[in-house]
Design an enzyme around this catalytic site. Structure first.
Site, PDB file in Angstrom:
ATOM      1  N   ARG A  91     -10.042   6.043   8.015  1.00 27.31           N
ATOM      2  CA  ARG A  91      -9.866   7.375   7.354  1.00 27.31           C
ATOM      3  C   ARG A  91     -11.008   7.900   7.339  1.00 27.31           C
ATOM      4  O   ARG A  91     -12.269   7.288   6.877  1.00 27.31           O
ATOM      5  CB  ARG A  91      -9.333   7.270   6.133  1.00 27.31           C
ATOM      6  N   SER A 124     -13.272  -2.871   4.394  1.00 23.44           N
ATOM      7  CA  SER A 124     -12.220  -3.845   3.880  1.00 23.44           C
ATOM      8  C   SER A 124     -12.496  -5.169   4.314  1.00 23.44           C
ATOM      9  O   SER A 124     -11.224  -5.844   4.697  1.00 23.44           O
ATOM     10  CB  SER A 124     -11.030  -3.190   4.228  1.00 23.44           C
ATOM     11  N   ASP A 167     -13.216  -1.968  -0.027  1.00 19.81           N
ATOM     12  CA  ASP A 167     -12.266  -1.289  -0.683  1.00 19.81           C
ATOM     13  C   ASP A 167     -11.665  -1.218  -2.156  1.00 19.81           C
ATOM     14  O   ASP A 167     -11.113  -0.298  -2.703  1.00 19.81           O
ATOM     15  CB  ASP A 167     -10.892  -1.262   0.082  1.00 19.81           C
TER      16      ASP A 167
HETATM   17  C1  BGC Z   1     -10.638  -8.528   2.879  1.00 21.97           C
HETATM   18  C2  BGC Z   1     -11.209  -7.704   1.546  1.00 21.97           C
HETATM   19  C3  BGC Z   1     -10.412  -6.490   1.219  1.00 21.97           C
HETATM   20  C4  BGC Z   1      -8.746  -6.987   1.465  1.00 21.97           C
HETATM   21  C5  BGC Z   1      -8.101  -5.735   0.859  1.00 21.97           C
HETATM   22  C6  BGC Z   1      -9.137  -8.741   2.881  1.00 21.97           C
HETATM   23  O1  BGC Z   1      -8.622  -9.222   4.165  1.00 21.97           O
HETATM   24  O2  BGC Z   1     -11.248  -9.811   3.139  1.00 21.97           O
HETATM   25  O3  BGC Z   1     -12.462  -7.636   1.810  1.00 21.97           O
HETATM   26  O4  BGC Z   1     -10.648  -5.993   0.073  1.00 21.97           O
HETATM   27  O5  BGC Z   1      -8.553  -7.338   2.522  1.00 21.97           O
HETATM   28  O6  BGC Z   1      -8.021  -4.654   2.019  1.00 21.97           O
END
Ligand code: BGC
Length: 485
Positions: A94, A157, A210
């Site tokens: 996004r 993320s 995130d």
């Molecule tokens: C990642 C995290 C992320 C989470 C939610 C996981 O696979 O390692 O960094 O915060 O997913 O998106």
């Protein structure tokens, strides 16, 4: 569910009147393997605490990553201005222009780009630059007069070991991403180089996970926010920790900082998790075997696949669909977690929605009511395990700061499981009551949907970084003027 500490409570509801003894026997064994009794949750919480403490102390493979994020200022809700933010999730990128209105509310204009398979496997950084370029053009955005770039907050993320608020090395890919030449490298650098290649005038001034974004967004509207959680394609959380408790933090130990737990990596060795052969099958065939084991038991990308494995185990014993599968069901990841949601929610007498998923979507041969009920029960067992494990993790983090429980606590949450899995929030509250106490949960705990929180949070952090830069530049100018005088 009645007495959630007895295995019976996790087995009996899934027995099907009128089904064959063999099917019921198998459902009982399966339900037992997916059961998470109250005692099991307590064991998980205790292991969580050990693993959190160990991870705060030092980086260790047997501990939670517990990553200091360099975010140490709580938002006030009074911040104002427009900020650019990028939010790279597991499914979408996004690009957003966020407006913080200064009265605890915000709005955003955003464009969502589905991350292509090619981007997940190879040209992610160029893909990001191209999408940002499109957004700038369509919204006619350019740097402010006197500046060469537009400052931007980047929500990322995936796990990175942060080295500053605007740099961090990728520790590994997950959620099916495998972009080469990235692990161990600074993701801001990789992004920034792609911006240069594509002539995109943007500078990443802050990179946040995130969960950190979700925490900050929730805190913008609810100052008592202590935690941000994602229950979506993946799962993870971030919380405020006293720096005095972060043994591995090399800087000033006064004050507090947001710590990114990376809880998807909890108990990869499966010492305490209720790990079944169906999880094992998924894990072994995944792009990161042996990693993110907890995430694979509770997040949207994986739950459907665990269910598919469990359903096929029954098919292979000729206990479902007269022993027949379909080409679609035979393929990995075809049983979307969204189908699970539709199946779990179906309370029609003929389980019509279940029938539609099985026959129309998955192209299975005609099913009878026992087939449908059995599939629904398998999905419910796996969904219930997911919610109970999710609640265990949230409770563990809150219980690690018991002093917080005396006051109101908000938790910001985002993600598809939280938003769309039937009764997820209701069940999260219900399970939390057992471990955090009814008084706290009923009177002081508030779970909030921090919608689009990850992007908004990055904008908030970017804004504080910009404010600090401006203040530092002003202070430097004053000092130079004073020295010259
Ligand atoms: C990642 C995290 C992320 C989470 C939610 C996981 O696979 O390692 O960094 O915060 O997913 O998106």
């Amino acid at each position: 569910m009645a007495d959630t500490n007895s295995i019976q409570a996790f087995v009996e509801p899934y027995q099907i009147p009128g089904a064959s003894a063999a099917l019921n026997r198998n459902l009982a064994a399966m339900a037992e393997s997916f059961a998470v009794t109250d005692d099991k949750v307590r064991e998980i919480i205790a292991e969580f605490h050990r693993s959190m403490r160990a991870g705060l102390d030092k980086d260790d493979r047997d501990a939670l990553p517990m990553i200091p994020t360099f975010v140490s200022r709580r938002p006030t809700g009074k911040e104002t201005g427009h900020f650019l933010a990028l939010d790279l999730g597991g499914t979408n990128l996004r690009v957003c222009q966020v407006e913080l209105r200064g009265d605890t509310t915000y709005s955003l204009v955003q464009q969502k780009f589905t991350i292509t398979q090619e981007a997940k496997e190879s040209r992610l950084w160029d893909f990001i630059a191209e999408c940002v370029g499109i957004f700038l053009e369509e919204h006619d955005l350019r740097p402010k007069p006197g500046r060469r770039t537009i400052p931007c907050g980047f929500t990322f993320s995936f796990p990175i070991f942060q080295t500053s608020i605007a740099s961090g090395d990728l520790s590994m890919w997950n959620k099916g991403f495998t972009v080469p030449n990235s692990v161990g490298r600074d993701v801001v650098n990789l992004t920034q180089s792609a911006f240069q290649r594509h002539h995109v005038p943007v500078e990443v001034v802050a990179i946040v996970n995130d969960t950190v974004g979700t925490l900050m967004t929730s805190a913008y509207s609810f100052p008592d926010t202590q935690m941000g959680i994602i229950f979506g394609t993946g799962t993870n959380a971030a919380y405020w920790e006293n720096l005095s408790a972060v043994g591995k933090w090399k800087g000033d130990r006064r004050g507090e900082m947001v710590v990114n737990l990376e809880w998807g990596a909890f108990d990869n060795a499966t010492h305490v998790l209720p790990y079944t052969m169906h999880d094992n099958k998924l894990n072994r065939k995944s792009s990161n075997p042996g990693m993110q084991v907890y995430e694979k038991m509770i997040s949207g990308l994986f739950l459907g696949e665990v269910a598919r494995n469990a359903i096929l185990a029954l098919v292979d014993q000729r206990l479902l669909f007269a022993g027949r599968s379909s080409e679609i069901l035979n393929k990995s990841y075809t049983f979307d977690t969204a189908y699970m949601s539709a199946i779990v929610a179906d309370d029609s007498p003929g389980l019509d929605a279940v029938g539609t998923v099985l026959e129309a979507t998955l192209e299975l041969p005609p099913t009878d009511l026992v087939d449908r009920r059995a599939v629904q029960n398998v999905c419910r067992m796996i969904g219930t395990r997911g919610v109970r494990l999710s609640a265990a993790a949230m409770a563990a983090v809150l219980l690690s700061r018991p002093e917080l429980l005396a006051s109101p606590v908000s938790v910001g949450i985002d993600g598809s499981m939280y938003q769309f899995y039937p009764n997820f929030e209701r069940d999260l509250y219900a399970v939390s009551r057992v471990f955090l106490g009814a008084d706290f949960v009923d009177n002081r705990l508030k779970l909030h949907l921090a919608k689009d929180g990850s992007g908004v949070g990055a904008a908030i952090v970017a804004m504080t970084v910009e404010e600090e830069r401006v203040a530092a530049a002003a202070a430097a100018a004053t000092a130079t003027a004073a020295a010259a005088a």
